[in-house]
Scaffold this active site. Structure first.
Site, short mmCIF file in Angstrom:
data_model
loop_
_atom_site.label_atom_id
_atom_site.label_comp_id
_atom_site.label_asym_id
_atom_site.label_seq_id
_atom_site.Cartn_x
_atom_site.Cartn_y
_atom_site.Cartn_z
N TYR A 156 -4.52 2.78 1.22
CA TYR A 156 -3.54 2.25 2.17
C TYR A 156 -3.40 0.73 2.01
CZ TYR A 156 -1.36 1.20 6.70
OH TYR A 156 -0.51 0.75 7.69
N SER A 159 -1.67 -0.26 -1.15
CA SER A 159 -0.22 0.01 -1.11
C SER A 159 0.50 -1.07 -0.28
CB SER A 159 0.07 1.40 -0.54
OG SER A 159 -0.18 1.45 0.85
#
Ligand code: NAD
Length: 271
Positions: A156, A159
């Site tokens: 996460y 990204s």
């Protein structure tokens, strides 16, 4: 001074629920024709009914931001239906965690595909329209995790750091066309993605202890910043990340101030 967004056309991805839905409703209430996209049809059906009842302008599209074919077809249809696209909010996101040694490859791919590649694909499809208009606002959901990651968020956080850097690159590329590109970093906004406000009380206290403004943020507080970034008032802001985290990086031990306020009878830490 008022934010005037009347008559603009916005596309908000992943707006079926959570922060994206709040952004979409706030834009629509400001007179923006708001296109809502999501992968969940039942969310879209409910929003269609709401928009009709509230008299909001806009349309709803089932679209997976990982699928460029779907995006192209949707953008073509939006252009035909609404004539232009002034604002793109790349809100769609997923959160999948796990320590690096146990993190499944599919979770890594899902985070990177939705959060980063999805943002890129939406920008790829919509920037030609904004370039023709010689104006546009692209606003991307990064995260506080892009600045300081939590443990167990390799996929996460990576990204979202990618979204932050993509934002700067696109800001540079699109400057000549008067298209601004910014991203925002919400801190702790309780949603179905994170269930912050449903954690055990001690865990909630631990999380709140990291915030200079020692409370959860609201979806509305994020939506308000998006309205500002989308407006003419933000015309000279591009390539930046806006921190909407209640001052998560502002002070070293924010709890000190609250303990002092508690000793003075001005605050209740455990309310
Ligand atoms: N809530 C927070 O505190 C917080 C903090 C930092 C960043 N963010 C970011 O804000 C955004 C919204 O978060 P939220 O908390 O509202 O999450 P949420 O899970 O409530 O909503 C995400 C939405 O995205 C949609 N979606 C998921 N995959 C999709 C895909 N492939 N294509 C299209 N739509 C898709 C979902 O159906 C859902 O409606 C995310 O990008 C998230 O990473 C949230």
């Amino acid at each position: 001074m008022l934010i005037d967004l009347q008559g603009k056309v916005a596309v908000v991805t992943g707006a079926g629920r959570g922060i994206g839905k709040e952004i979409a409703y706030t834009l629509a209430s400001e007179g923006v024709t708001t296109v809502i996209t999501d992968i969940n049809q039942s969310y879209l059906d409910e929003i269609r009914r709401d928009f009709a009842e509230l008299g909001y302008e806009g349309s709803q599209y089932l679209c997976d931001v990982r699928d460029y074919g779907q995006i192209e077809a949707m953008v073509q249809s939006i252009a035909q239906e609404h004539g232009r696209i002034d604002i793109l909010v790349n809100n769609a996101g997923v959160l999948g965690g796990g320590s690096v040694d146990t993190l499944p490859e599919q979770i890594w791919d899902l985070n990177l595909d939705v959060n980063l590649k999805g943002t890129f694909l939406m920008c790829k499809a919509i920037t030609p329209i904004m370039k023709k208009q010689r104006s546009g606002r692209i606003i991307n959901a990064a995260s506080f995790a892009a600045i300081v990651p939590s443990i167990g968020t390799a996929a996460y956080a990576s990204s979202k750091a990618g979204v932050e850097q993509l934002t700067r690159v696109l800001a540079g590329e699109l400057g000549p066309w008067n298209v601004t590109v910014n991203c925002y970093a919400p801190g702790m906004i309780p949603t179905e993605m994170n269930h912050f406000a449903e954690q055990p009380p001690e865990k909630q206290q631990q999380l709140l202890d990291t915030l200079t403004l020692r409370r959860w943020g609201s979806k509305k507080e994020v939506a308000n910043v998006i309205c500002f970034l989308a407006s003419d008032l933000a015309g000279y802001i591009t390539g930046t990340i806006i921190d909407i985290s209640g001052g998560k990086l502002a002070t070293q031990i924010p709890r000190d101030a609250y303990e002092k306020a508690q000793a003075e009878g001005e605050y209740d830490l455990f309310e």
